[in-house]
Design a protein around this motif. Structure first.
Motif, short mmCIF file in Angstrom:
data_model
loop_
_atom_site.label_atom_id
_atom_site.label_comp_id
_atom_site.label_asym_id
_atom_site.label_seq_id
_atom_site.Cartn_x
_atom_site.Cartn_y
_atom_site.Cartn_z
N PRO A 44 2.13 63.55 61.59
CA PRO A 44 0.83 64.42 61.17
C PRO A 44 0.63 65.70 62.16
O PRO A 44 0.36 66.89 61.76
N GLN A 47 3.65 68.25 61.60
CA GLN A 47 3.38 68.86 60.48
C GLN A 47 2.19 69.99 60.63
O GLN A 47 2.45 71.11 59.84
N GLU A 67 7.87 86.64 48.91
CA GLU A 67 8.28 84.98 49.09
C GLU A 67 9.11 84.35 47.73
O GLU A 67 8.30 84.63 46.79
N VAL A 68 10.09 83.60 47.84
CA VAL A 68 10.63 83.01 46.69
C VAL A 68 11.12 81.65 47.12
O VAL A 68 10.73 81.36 48.26
N SER A 69 11.58 80.68 46.26
CA SER A 69 12.26 79.33 46.54
C SER A 69 13.36 79.36 45.92
O SER A 69 13.13 79.17 44.70
N ALA A 601 -3.17 78.78 57.14
CA ALA A 601 -2.68 80.17 56.56
C ALA A 601 -3.83 81.27 57.38
O ALA A 601 -3.31 82.50 57.40
N GLN B 47 6.62 81.46 42.91
CA GLN B 47 6.32 81.18 44.30
C GLN B 47 4.93 80.97 44.62
O GLN B 47 4.59 80.27 45.18
N LEU B 50 3.18 78.30 42.89
CA LEU B 50 3.34 76.97 43.71
C LEU B 50 2.64 76.94 44.89
O LEU B 50 2.01 75.82 45.13
N LEU B 51 2.65 77.98 45.53
CA LEU B 51 1.79 78.01 46.92
C LEU B 51 0.38 77.70 46.73
O LEU B 51 -0.30 76.95 47.43
N ARG B 58 -3.68 70.30 48.76
CA ARG B 58 -3.80 69.87 50.14
C ARG B 58 -5.21 69.84 50.11
O ARG B 58 -5.89 69.00 51.03
N GLN B 66 -3.12 62.04 55.50
CA GLN B 66 -2.58 63.21 56.50
C GLN B 66 -1.11 63.60 56.05
O GLN B 66 -0.11 62.88 55.58
N GLU B 67 -1.07 64.71 56.02
CA GLU B 67 0.32 65.43 55.89
C GLU B 67 1.44 65.22 56.82
O GLU B 67 1.39 65.36 57.89
N TYR B 500 -1.89 86.45 40.76
CA TYR B 500 -2.68 87.36 41.21
C TYR B 500 -3.99 86.91 40.35
O TYR B 500 -3.60 86.51 39.26
N SER B 599 -5.50 84.28 50.57
CA SER B 599 -4.41 83.47 50.98
C SER B 599 -4.57 82.13 49.94
O SER B 599 -5.55 81.62 49.60
N ALA B 601 -3.97 79.21 50.46
CA ALA B 601 -4.94 78.22 51.15
C ALA B 601 -6.27 78.22 51.06
O ALA B 601 -6.90 77.38 51.04
#
Lengths: 612, 612
Positions: A44, A47, A67-69, A601, B47, B50-51, B58, B66-67, B500, B599, B601
């Motif tokens: 943890p 991370q 950003e891509v993945s 972030a 992306q 997904l984020l 989270r 815990q991550e 967006y 963001s 997050a």
């Protein structure tokens, strides 16, 4: 978070195979756990560091790249198109590959140039849609020969890799500089000592590349740089002017009986000259991978007695001459093993630049060709000393063109501290060790041409994309920071990526006043968006202090006897500075700075409690 | 972001292999690009989705687990310890494996129970340090037999997988319910129709598991549920009471000549009874993997004529009896091929429950044993009709115990819509299709025992950890949302995960007033932390409107002729509602809601511009 309620385990001893202070401390503090050779679990605390680091990288790239993945699994066909399948699976063999149930080969991506080109080829047709710059943050894989140094050389690691596509080399160059600026800002913001250096491009290819090094003695790379900051390069790639040799004491070409002087040092001692007056001649065996098999090409390299061969430069020089032998990829280049010659046939330690073809080739007609190379500095030698092609004999006063034919002149010398700059003899090169954490490349059109990825230019013609690529080793960078900033008591995290910004240490959890003060401060700080850890374990204070130091959280607040005066102690991990603050004031002091966001972030710079 | 400056490509046509509306729209809108069978690249818009989705996950897990992040590469030894290596590499064969340069086997993790147990075994020794709950978000791999439906069944996908460890089954059960609550909140917050159902645990093992389904017609799973909401289960696992059969019209055991009636329907027609009056008998071949090879075990299953076998239940029932045949793992279970019998030896379509051992075994003494199973409902049948073990002959009025020995009674019937609840006959089961996006398991001590992972309990004894595991298919969930919410014009994203939140569409970029208004609004919204896309391309307005609909951004602001009145149009993607707002007011209307962070997050709920 309360320490009592999470997975927080510290160890007195590091694993026996932890080679550097960084991985020792990361292991002892319970940030990582090794699961196998080159395979680590991020626990943890680690991370949290990684998420913050990734968030800072995303912030710095915002507005520069999208950003891509991409998939980690890559079809063999893409690597065949780029021509890299053989080099990555056979020669260096660093790519993991597997078969799927249909019998098709898949690779675990060590890098994603092929995928990025395939996507661009499908998606972008016109110069109007250029430039495109994209990046991803994800796992990469390398079947390393020798995984070691914790997260610095693993088989699986996290990387930020970016790819940009441009209509012209000028636009590529401009973006390359923008991306370099991003890397520079990132490293500066992380508060580490770093240096950008010229680099060799290795297998990635392309003409121009730059590495970003975090400076630390455990670094695998040597950096050579000038004090004025205008030159810095990876020693693999550095060019320099060697210290000038004094004139040779010999003026006539003479043979000398010099028994037992097979090294430069012993020969100089017997003959009364300096290593810089000698030319030594070293035999290498180069192996090329060609269609249908491999080809062995002997290479005789002449260089000054006080110089060493730079293996990367020699590799590049030999590879560049592959066409003379029918092309192919160089897969091995090592000093020749003497066992290949009959007893007495090879005058080892006494080889001359004109070692006969037959001896180089070992057996008449065995090899279709071989190479003779001479380093630039050795090519400038006058009246030099060298071997006589006969055991226990040297010659002195030799000259190129007169006594020996000058071979191909190349620059294969290893630059070193003490050399001067090529274009400014007033600047001397210094040496430092560094960990490569970033690498940016101008690849040019190499991949686009190989994979036939073209756009329609303004003039209507089909042109290959000009491509750049840009990498940051995320897990490697995290450990590099740990290497540089840690001390003998443990880790020291910059606030911007610290797992928590504040740890509250309750000296005695049985003391109700201490616990109440801690709970109240904990609630206040959390409400203010400060990431705070409450050490509420029923352990001795000494154990908890040591754990706080080991974990490297920037600020420790101690709730103990000073509460009698309504005060707490705040200790700055990095400097060791201790301050007393009124309990009522400490939350205000510990919040409100830009670096103290709750979410990864939002992580920014922390300047709270100015360092001493 | 300006559309003109990024990688935004839309297509009129979907790829020919896109089977569902979700993947059609994701492809056409440029969110994903297929790179190979079951391999997709996530482009910038995807992306971002997904984020954001990961950030919401989270948030919901914050304070619950815990991550961490584990290696994707897993050593064979861990899978040998748990006993799953064979099942994953041989039987189902869904695990990718490869050899490293040292010749050792590595697996690409399809799941991480083994790694989590290995970490716990190393790190946690005492009940005082329990419970521990951890999760990671990362790539998983499966060598699927048939990758399909876009991101719903791929060979590489993103998953949130969590593992918890407890000192008691009670504590595990409590955490299982907490985690179920997290999943329920998450899906509710995403604004999709979903249902939690009882599930089969499959190869993961353990007694109790629950699936979370996003309801959509393209779902691969069938859900059976009662209208009162108290029962819902995956059809693979659902139990129910079948509709009661009427009394059989036959009362004496009689043989009938029934030529050409090898199906239930034809036999009933000739004999004048209903399918529910029949018992049909089906031969299966089960193959077990055992040390030293495989073992074939024939299985004769008797069930009511109007019922179907549930293959998952039958699989579990056969596996549960493996010890009778020397143990081993069931690797195949299929209806027996008739080719294995000599002509006329097997009375296909006329098999009786007492089909002789010799016929089942095909050849005297060939198999050491075989199974006879009878479904619960068939076991209750009275005076039933069944085959006579002779082609073209049936018997009627048969009874268990009288005419046939009752085999092992098991519940292997496929539940179906129209059945009633087992414990409440007033509730009828309904059917819906769903996409499994989450699955939570109480694994118990299975893994801890196999891998010898123990902690010291309060009473000083060494006890195996009680373990739970918890998965969310992140990329699958994203497409499931696209499946359920999209319409014929394109994607419709909930604001909380939209790439967006607002798109500004400039009708005519040559119109200076429109561009100025757009630039000003763009700057205002960005300053206010709203994620906004500015469509500044020199395209026709119709093209830009269609692209905005296709992309599924929640709010479109059109800057066009209405600016004559100082107004803009705001269109709500989900409802189609259009409003006119004063230019000066629109930024204020489009900001300040909790869902509108810059963001990922910070993403939260969006309730702006209440839906019609």
């Amino acid at each position: 978070m309360r320490v009592s309620q999470g997975l927080f385990v510290t160890w007195r001893e590091a694993p026996s195979d932890a080679e550097t202070r960084g991985i020792v401390m990361l292991s002892r503090a319970g940030f990582v756990r090794k699961l196998g050779s080159g395979l680590y679990a991020n626990l943890p605390l680690m991370q949290r560091v990684l998420l913050r680091l990734e968030a800072v990288i995303r912030q710095e790239l915002s507005g520069v790249a999208q950003e891509v993945s991409f998939p980690i699994l890559q079809p063999e066909s893409l690597w065949r198109e780029s021509g890299r399948w053989e080099a990555y699976t056979r020669a260096e063999g660093i790519m993991f590959t597997m078969q799927d149930r249909a019998g098709r080969q898949l690779a675990l991506g060590p890098t994603h140039e092929e995928v990025a080109v395939a996507v661009m080829r499908d998606m972008v047709q016109s110069y109007r849609d250029l430039p495109v710059s994209m990046y991803q943050i994800g796992r990469k894989f390398r079947d390393e020969l020798r995984p070691r140094f914790g997260l610095l050389r693993t088989r699986e690691f996290t990387m930020k890799d970016g790819y940009s596509f441009h209509a012209s080399p000028e636009d590529l160059r401009a973006h390359f500089e923008v991306m370099s600026g991003v890397y520079a800002r990132l490293l500066t913001r992380l508060g580490v000592r770093w240096r950008a250096v010229e680099a060799d491009s290795g297998n990635i290819g392309g003409a121009d590349s730059r590495e970003f090094m975090v400076l630390t003695d455990v670094g695998e790379d040597e950096v050579l740089y000038s004090a004025d900051g205008r030159y810095a390069a990876n020693a693999e790639r550095a060019v320099s002017r060697p210290a000038e040799a004094t004139p040779s004491p010999f003026h006539t070409f003479t043979r000398h009986h010099t028994p037992g002087t097979a090294t430069v040092a012993t020969a100089c001692a017997v003959l009364g000259c300096e290593p810089a007056h000698m030319v030594k001649n070293v035999l290498y065996d180069a192996v090329f991978s060609q269609e249908g098999g491999t080809l062995l090409v002997p290479v005789l390299v002449s260089l000054r007695g006080d110089h060493a061969v730079n293996p990367v430069k020699l590799w590049n020089a030999v590879q560049a001459r592959a066409e003379r032998f029918g092309g192919g990829t160089l897969i091995s280049l090592e000093v020749a093993q003497t066992g290949a010659w009959a007893e007495g046939e090879l005058p080892l330690g006494y080889i001359a630049p004109d070692l006969p073809d037959r001896v180089i080739a070992r057996r008449e007609g065995l090899y279709p060709a071989f190479l003779r190379l001479c380093d630039e500095a050795a090519a400038e030698a006058r009246n030099f000393t060298t071997g006589a092609n006969e055991a226990d004999w040297h010659v002195t006063g030799a000259n190129w063109g007169e006594h020996y034919q000058l071979p191909d002149v190349v620059e294969v010398r290893q630059a070193r501290a003490g050399d001067v700059l090529l274009h400014d003899p007033s600047q001397v090169l210094h040496s430092a060790r560094g960990i490569e954490v970033g690498h940016v490349f101008q690849l040019g059109t190499k991949y686009a041409q190989a994979m036939n990825a073209r756009f329609t230019a303004a003039d209507g013609t089909a042109q290959p994309f000009h491509m750049g690529c840009y990498g940051i080793g995320v897990t490697r960078l995290a450990q590099a920071i740990a290497e540089q900033l840690s001390d003998e008591r443990g880790l020291v995290w910059p606030a911007v990526i610290a797992p928590y910004q504040v740890i509250l240490t309750v000296v005695d959890v049985q003391d109700e006043r201490q616990m109440q003060a801690a709970e109240s401060l904990y609630a206040q700080l959390r409400a203010a968006g400060v990431d705070v850890l409450l050490d509420d374990r029923p352990e001795r204070a000494g154990v908890k202090f040591a754990d706080a130091e080991l974990t490297g959280i920037p600020y420790r607040v101690t709730l103990g006897r000073a509460l009698d005066q309504g005060e707490v102690e705040v200790k700055v991990r990095r400097t060791g500075e201790v301050r007393r603050l009124a309990l009522a004031e400490v939350a205000a002091a510990l919040q409100g700075e830009p670096g103290w966001a709750t979410s990864p972030a939002g992580a920014g710079r922390a300047t709270l409690l100015p360092h001493a």
